[in-house]
Design an enzyme around this catalytic site. Structure first.
Site: not given
Ligand code: DSN
Length: 424
Positions: A47, A49, A222
């Protein structure tokens, strides 16, 4: 306790699915072994915080160093001066920004979800639509490009407190300079949500939002190829414009309001194992090979868009400048839902997606969204892109022909099985 074979068998099955299929969901990627190792580490037990050096629990000496490394590496990656690496996801990052910058009922001007925007940019079903008053700009019907004149017209009429730029399904770059002029004219703060193109921006392949946009958020999983998570960043910190002061009476910096909005404003303990994995991914993205990877992602996307156009598919805006493309399937007599289901049957994963001015519901849609970040991580190069587009086209043109779907699936599995999950 005995080994939990139920769960680990499922993880093995998912591993096989990921390895044998063609992964084209534009928001997904495959992380390196060391990113996964950090995520699966003992740091999950701690933890912490608060912020490094200012925690509410003892024993944080090591996780302080972990979190500081993540912050420093992220600052180097985007050439910025401030970051908070604790948001559990992109939505939490955006939530914290609204908590820091807006009062309930204030106005947000965001990119229309059905034109490629995101739920957290003002959708009525999301906190951003429920707590605030929302207005949307979209794309031009003819060109498929963001309509900055419409953004300006709405901004000057409605005087929103926050303008959000950034998208989940938009294959072109953003004119951040123009957005700043609009924001300055109407007195708005700009949030740039770069969740999709973050890796390309870090590699210098797209416009840099940081000098023009006050606050920038991104997910880390991403194109940035890290663990699932979010971050908030600024190149230039600034005094909050609402005159909020500390107990000593000095005006609080925006960084201080954002830190408080993350914790205690909207989250509890940070996920230090995920923050460690973020730090690993940021270091990987700081290495020269990452730029080569990102260049390959864009080359693959451009080649793929051209191959689809060659086969008569309609790409919104006619092509791509980033890792993704949105295909309008109406001219092929297909819905996004039918296309997604047929492709999944052949182990090709995409997602159905609304296209601008769509006439179908979000559960059906008229389009599919495709991205090349994940297949490029697997080692796919331009010379294999036409094969992949051929396989997709065969599925879409034979969506009710089970024998053909099975034949394509076999070819997909042959193509992908020999490739590592992480080829870099
Ligand atoms: N779910 C994501 C996407 O596929 O672009 C965005 O939050």
């Amino acid at each position: 306790m005995a080994r939990d074979t139920e769960i680990f068998d499922l993880i093995q099955k998912e591993n096989k699915r990921q390895k044998e299929g063609i992964e084209l969901i534009a928001s997904e990627n495959f992380v390196s072994e060391q990113v996964m190792e950090a995520m699966g580490s003992v740091l999950t037990n701690k933890y912490a915080e608060g912020l490094p050096g200012k925690r509410y629990y003892g024993g944080c000496e090591i996780v302080d160093q972990v979190e500081n490394l993540a912050i420093e590496r992220l600052k180097k990656l985007f050439n910025i001066t401030w970051a908070n690496v604790q948001p559990h996801a992109g939505s939490q990052a955006n939530y914290a920004v609204t908590l820091a910058c807006l009062q309930p009922g204030d106005k947000i001007l965001g990119f229309d979800l059905s034109h490629g925007g995101h739920l957290t940019h003002g959708s009525p079903v999301n906190f951003s639509g429920k707590r605030f008053t929302n207005f949307f700009y979209g794309v031009n019907k003819e060109t498929g490009l963001v309509d900055y004149d419409q953004m300006e017209e709405i901004a000057m009429r409605e005087k929103p407190q926050l303008i959000i730029c950034g998208a989940s399904a938009y294959s072109r770059d953003w004119d951040y300079e123009r957005i700043r002029k609009i924001a300055d004219a109407c007195g708005a703060i700009i949030l740039a949500d770069i969740s999709h193109p973050a890796g390309l921006i870090a590699a210098g392949l797209l416009n840099d939002p940081f000098d023009h946009c006050h606050i920038v958020t991104t997910t880390t999983h991403k194109t940035l190829r890290g663990p699932r998570g979010g971050v908030i960043m600024m190149r230039h910190d600034f005094d909050n414009p609402w005159g909020i002061t500390t107990k000593k009476g000095t005006v609080r910096k925006m960084s201080s309001l954002l830190d408080s909005a993350v914790f205690p404003g909207s989250q509890g303990g940070p996920l230090e194992h995920v923050i460690a994995a973020k730090a690993v991914a940021f270091e990987e993205a700081n290495a020269p090979e990452f730029k080569i990877y990102m260049e390959q992602v864009v080359k693959n996307a451009k080649k793929m868009a051209a191959a689809f156009v060659e086969k008569g598919y309609q790409i919104i805006s006619g092509g791509t400048e980033n890792h993704s493309m949105l295909i309008d399937l109406r001219s092929k007599g297909l819905t996004g839902k039918d296309a997604e289901n047929a492709l999944v049957a052949a182990d090709i994963t995409v997602n159905k997606n609304m296209v601008p001015f769509d006439t179908e519901s979000p559960f059906v849609t008229s389009g599919i969204r495709i991205g090349t970040a994940a297949i490029t991580t697997r080692g796919i190069k331009e010379n294999q892109i036409e094969t992949i587009v051929d396989l997709i086209d065969r599925v879409l043109m034979n969506k009710d022909n089970e024998a053909e779907l099975t034949a394509v699936k076999k070819e997909v599995n042959q193509l992908m099985s020999d490739l590592p999950l992480f080829a870099w």
